[in-house]
Design a protein around this motif. Structure first.
Motif, PDB file in Angstrom:
ATOM      1  N   GLY A   1      34.605  31.280  55.344  1.00 48.15           N
ATOM      2  CA  GLY A   1      35.777  31.932  55.634  1.00 48.15           C
ATOM      3  C   GLY A   1      36.397  32.112  54.335  1.00 48.15           C
ATOM      4  O   GLY A   1      37.659  32.141  54.179  1.00 48.15           O
ATOM      5  N   TYR A   2      35.559  32.819  53.469  1.00 51.37           N
ATOM      6  CA  TYR A   2      36.106  33.112  52.126  1.00 51.37           C
ATOM      7  C   TYR A   2      35.374  34.452  51.935  1.00 51.37           C
ATOM      8  O   TYR A   2      34.391  35.063  52.530  1.00 51.37           O
ATOM      9  N   VAL A   3      35.906  35.381  50.767  1.00 49.85           N
ATOM     10  CA  VAL A   3      34.969  36.589  50.430  1.00 49.85           C
ATOM     11  C   VAL A   3      34.975  36.365  48.713  1.00 49.85           C
ATOM     12  O   VAL A   3      35.606  35.570  47.878  1.00 49.85           O
ATOM     13  N   SER A   4      33.801  36.986  48.263  1.00 49.91           N
ATOM     14  CA  SER A   4      33.547  36.986  46.916  1.00 49.91           C
ATOM     15  C   SER A   4      33.876  38.274  46.407  1.00 49.91           C
ATOM     16  O   SER A   4      33.934  39.447  47.057  1.00 49.91           O
ATOM     17  N   ILE A   5      34.379  38.177  45.122  1.00 52.34           N
ATOM     18  CA  ILE A   5      34.724  39.401  44.436  1.00 52.34           C
ATOM     19  C   ILE A   5      34.311  39.576  43.002  1.00 52.34           C
ATOM     20  O   ILE A   5      34.197  38.559  42.412  1.00 52.34           O
ATOM     21  N   LYS A   6      33.628  40.605  42.796  1.00 54.94           N
ATOM     22  CA  LYS A   6      33.127  40.890  41.359  1.00 54.94           C
ATOM     23  C   LYS A   6      33.609  42.288  40.757  1.00 54.94           C
ATOM     24  O   LYS A   6      33.702  43.177  41.505  1.00 54.94           O
ATOM     25  N   ALA A   7      34.128  41.930  39.495  1.00 53.44           N
ATOM     26  CA  ALA A   7      34.536  43.135  38.729  1.00 53.44           C
ATOM     27  C   ALA A   7      33.459  43.932  38.228  1.00 53.44           C
ATOM     28  O   ALA A   7      32.370  43.325  37.725  1.00 53.44           O
ATOM     29  N   LEU A   8      33.663  45.364  38.229  1.00 51.52           N
ATOM     30  CA  LEU A   8      32.608  46.379  38.011  1.00 51.52           C
ATOM     31  C   LEU A   8      32.820  46.913  36.754  1.00 51.52           C
ATOM     32  O   LEU A   8      32.028  47.694  36.339  1.00 51.52           O
ATOM     33  N   ARG A   9      33.863  46.936  36.350  1.00 54.49           N
ATOM     34  CA  ARG A   9      34.289  47.695  34.798  1.00 54.49           C
ATOM     35  C   ARG A   9      34.392  46.727  34.004  1.00 54.49           C
ATOM     36  O   ARG A   9      34.887  47.298  32.740  1.00 54.49           O
ATOM     37  N   ASP A  10      34.351  45.509  33.846  1.00 58.74           N
ATOM     38  CA  ASP A  10      34.499  44.472  32.833  1.00 58.74           C
ATOM     39  C   ASP A  10      33.532  43.168  33.224  1.00 58.74           C
ATOM     40  O   ASP A  10      33.101  43.357  34.052  1.00 58.74           O
ATOM     41  N   SER A  11      33.681  42.513  32.239  1.00 58.98           N
ATOM     42  CA  SER A  11      32.729  41.244  32.319  1.00 58.98           C
ATOM     43  C   SER A  11      33.316  39.960  33.207  1.00 58.98           C
ATOM     44  O   SER A  11      33.018  39.041  32.616  1.00 58.98           O
ATOM     45  N   GLN A  12      34.545  40.185  33.997  1.00 58.45           N
ATOM     46  CA  GLN A  12      35.060  39.048  34.569  1.00 58.45           C
ATOM     47  C   GLN A  12      33.942  38.358  35.400  1.00 58.45           C
ATOM     48  O   GLN A  12      32.945  39.031  36.062  1.00 58.45           O
ATOM     49  N   PRO A  13      34.048  36.931  35.511  1.00 58.41           N
ATOM     50  CA  PRO A  13      32.939  36.313  36.477  1.00 58.41           C
ATOM     51  C   PRO A  13      33.380  36.536  37.763  1.00 58.41           C
ATOM     52  O   PRO A  13      34.590  36.772  38.054  1.00 58.41           O
ATOM     53  N   GLN A  14      32.276  36.608  38.557  1.00 57.98           N
ATOM     54  CA  GLN A  14      32.531  36.603  40.143  1.00 57.98           C
ATOM     55  C   GLN A  14      33.323  35.463  40.674  1.00 57.98           C
ATOM     56  O   GLN A  14      33.256  34.328  40.262  1.00 57.98           O
ATOM     57  N   ARG A  15      34.357  35.565  41.575  1.00 62.50           N
ATOM     58  CA  ARG A  15      35.286  34.655  42.110  1.00 62.50           C
ATOM     59  C   ARG A  15      34.926  34.550  43.737  1.00 62.50           C
ATOM     60  O   ARG A  15      34.753  35.598  44.221  1.00 62.50           O
ATOM     61  N   ALA A  16      35.259  33.381  44.128  1.00 64.82           N
ATOM     62  CA  ALA A  16      35.518  33.183  45.482  1.00 64.82           C
ATOM     63  C   ALA A  16      36.629  32.872  46.014  1.00 64.82           C
ATOM     64  O   ALA A  16      37.468  32.322  45.252  1.00 64.82           O
ATOM     65  N   LEU A  17      37.373  33.847  47.142  1.00 61.81           N
ATOM     66  CA  LEU A  17      38.798  33.736  47.315  1.00 61.81           C
ATOM     67  C   LEU A  17      39.037  33.681  48.822  1.00 61.81           C
ATOM     68  O   LEU A  17      38.190  34.081  49.738  1.00 61.81           O
ATOM     69  N   SER A  18      39.908  32.982  49.269  1.00 64.43           N
ATOM     70  CA  SER A  18      40.276  32.647  50.407  1.00 64.43           C
ATOM     71  C   SER A  18      40.949  33.983  51.137  1.00 64.43           C
ATOM     72  O   SER A  18      41.404  34.838  50.036  1.00 64.43           O
ATOM     73  N   ARG A  19      41.242  34.001  52.062  1.00 66.76           N
ATOM     74  CA  ARG A  19      41.969  35.335  52.638  1.00 66.76           C
ATOM     75  C   ARG A  19      43.394  35.343  52.143  1.00 66.76           C
ATOM     76  O   ARG A  19      43.984  36.427  51.592  1.00 66.76           O
ATOM     77  N   ASP A  20      44.160  34.194  51.903  1.00 71.41           N
ATOM     78  CA  ASP A  20      45.537  34.092  51.245  1.00 71.41           C
ATOM     79  C   ASP A  20      45.333  34.522  50.102  1.00 71.41           C
ATOM     80  O   ASP A  20      46.143  35.249  49.199  1.00 71.41           O
ATOM     81  N   GLU A  21      44.496  33.984  49.123  1.00 71.74           N
ATOM     82  CA  GLU A  21      43.996  34.368  47.738  1.00 71.74           C
ATOM     83  C   GLU A  21      43.899  35.734  47.509  1.00 71.74           C
ATOM     84  O   GLU A  21      44.319  36.467  46.319  1.00 71.74           O
ATOM     85  N   LEU A  22      42.904  36.320  48.225  1.00 70.77           N
ATOM     86  CA  LEU A  22      42.741  37.950  48.512  1.00 70.77           C
ATOM     87  C   LEU A  22      43.999  38.648  48.486  1.00 70.77           C
ATOM     88  O   LEU A  22      44.193  39.550  47.935  1.00 70.77           O
ATOM     89  N   LEU A  23      44.883  38.101  49.642  1.00 70.61           N
ATOM     90  CA  LEU A  23      46.048  39.006  49.634  1.00 70.61           C
ATOM     91  C   LEU A  23      46.976  38.962  48.283  1.00 70.61           C
ATOM     92  O   LEU A  23      47.467  39.956  48.192  1.00 70.61           O
ATOM     93  N   VAL A  24      47.081  37.890  47.742  1.00 67.45           N
ATOM     94  CA  VAL A  24      47.744  37.675  46.415  1.00 67.45           C
ATOM     95  C   VAL A  24      47.319  38.899  45.341  1.00 67.45           C
ATOM     96  O   VAL A  24      47.628  39.449  44.616  1.00 67.45           O
ATOM     97  N   PHE A  25      45.861  38.557  45.404  1.00 72.50           N
ATOM     98  CA  PHE A  25      45.119  39.524  44.311  1.00 72.50           C
ATOM     99  C   PHE A  25      45.316  41.016  44.701  1.00 72.50           C
ATOM    100  O   PHE A  25      45.485  41.842  43.783  1.00 72.50           O
TER     101      PHE A  25
END
Length: 426
Positions: free
Chosen positions: A393-417
């Motif tokens: 029940g989460y999604v992973s998000i990976k920055a493509l234009r800089d070197s931020q580390p990949q993160r796992a976000l809950s649906r609520d955290e995804l909405l905030v992001f």
């Protein structure tokens, strides 16, 4: 040998990378027009040929040589519009809109002229036209010029352009000038080129607009239309100059400036750039046409307008850094369960964030292949949905234009992001 299909000569495609820039520029132009109270009118691409013969003039280059004219199945002569003003006037007369004074209108779209294609000049080209009806004084002319000045300042190109002005006077004043002009050029027939010899008999004012270097000294010695103006025309032109000066809009008076259309009177103007900047130097041009409405069967109505050449404007902006609106997210789906869940997730996010630019990967493929597609899309982030993400029940998000580390976000955290992401410029 198979026939290779190509675009018609002189007509060109606008590919996705170009259309993004066009939309951004068009949005800015339209936004400015709306702040001035101008409203959009949408006009047909095809009009009756007689409309252009009556408005532009039968002995102009456009009508004589350049119009795309054809006979339809009912035997009527129709023409692809070579310019927009005549159709706009026809529409106002037909629908009775001239009964409301002070009409302020704009339109945009393709125009068609069968002329020799070259850089900056096409057989299908695009214009944004602006027209105002029912205002006889120079304040209408000033507002039209002020709109152009504001456009070019917003686009950061005002220093690349020069505003040139002239006054063509009234029909009677031009008639007197024309007689002396014909007499002058008739005394120098051996110095006239082929086009000028033809124009001497049909439209002698256009000789003044010749770009032939060999004729410039002769043209410089020709009579000046400004010397033939009566008191009313002089007063109108001086009022225009005074108001432009009050607004701080720089200008140059060009006594040789004429327009290629017969319907102009009094004020004419052009925004031009040096020939070394773009192949065709006029980016925006217009003026007054106080007799055109009556000429086309409407009530006597003063009017003024101009047209902006979009191809030429975009050529002038070619070196500017117009930001491209790349996607915010590229949604990668890996695994059978992720296909349906990713589809539902993408539509849900579009409901919650209407301005979110989200590309959903289509067509399957490995994670590696999808990730490459995400990177090539220009997206800021890859949103990854695989079997683990679906199960937990989460999604992973990976920055493509800089070197931020990949993160796992809950649906609520995804909405905030995403709420923060959508607030960022571009």
């Amino acid at each position: 040998m198979s026939y290779k299909l190509q675009a018609v000569r002189g007509m060109h495609d606008l590919l996705p990378g170009e259309t993004c820039r066009w939309r951004q520029v068009e949005s800015l132009l339209i936004q400015v027009l709306e702040t001035y109270g101008y409203q959009e009118i949408r006009l047909p691409l095809v009009e009756k040929t007689e409309l252009f013969k009556r408005s532009i003039g039968e002995v102009t280059d456009i009508v004589e040589k350049e119009m795309y004219t054809f006979i339809d199945k009912s035997g009527e002569s129709l023409t692809l519009r070579p310019e927009g003003t005549a159709g706009c006037v026809r529409a106002l007369i037909e629908h009775g809109l001239l009964r409301t004074p002070g009409q302020k209108l704009w339109y945009q779209g393709p125009m068609f002229r069968h002329e020799r294609p070259q850089k900056g000049r096409y057989r299908q080209f695009h214009q944004l036209g602006v027209e105002v009806f029912g205002v006889p004084g120079p304040d209408a002319d000033v507002e039209l010029i002020a709109i152009g000045w504001r456009w070019f300042r917003r686009l950061g190109i005002e220093k690349k352009l020069e505003l040139q002005l002239n006054c063509l006077g009234s029909l009677g004043e031009r008639r007197n000038f024309r007689e002396d002009l014909v007499a002058y050029f008739s005394g120098h027939l051996d110095a006239l080129d082929e086009d000028s010899l033809r124009r001497l008999k049909t439209n002698p004012l256009r000789i003044l607009d010749s770009k032939n270097p060999a004729m410039q000294d002769l043209i410089e010695g020709a009579p000046r239309l400004l010397d033939y103006l009566g008191e009313a025309s002089r007063s109108h032109f001086q009022g225009l100059l005074d108001q432009l000066s009050a607004l701080g809009i720089p200008y140059t008076i060009n006594p040789r400036l004429v327009r290629g259309l017969d319907y102009y009177s009094l004020t004419v103007f052009e925004w031009v750039v040096p020939s070394e900047v773009i192949a065709q130097g006029t980016v925006c041009a217009g003026g007054r046409y106080d007799t055109l409405v009556e000429q086309l069967g409407g009530p006597p109505t003063p009017a003024a307008g101009f047209a902006l050449g979009m191809e030429r404007l975009l050529a002038l902006l070619a070196d500017s850094k117009t930001p491209v609106q790349a996607p915010h997210l590229y949604l990668i789906r890996v695994g059978e369960q992720a296909q349906e869940e990713g589809l539902k997730l993408s539509e849900w996010l579009r409901d919650v964030f209407p301005d979110l630019r989200l590309v959903l990967h289509l067509g399957g493929g490995t994670f590696k292949a999808q990730f490459k597609r995400a990177d090539r899309s220009g997206a800021q982030y890859a949103l990854i949905l695989g079997e683990d993400e679906v199960t937990k029940g989460y999604v992973s998000i990976k920055a493509l234009r800089d070197s931020q580390p990949q993160r796992a976000l809950s649906r609520d955290e995804l909405l905030v992001f995403l709420n923060q992401l959508c607030k960022q410029p571009n």
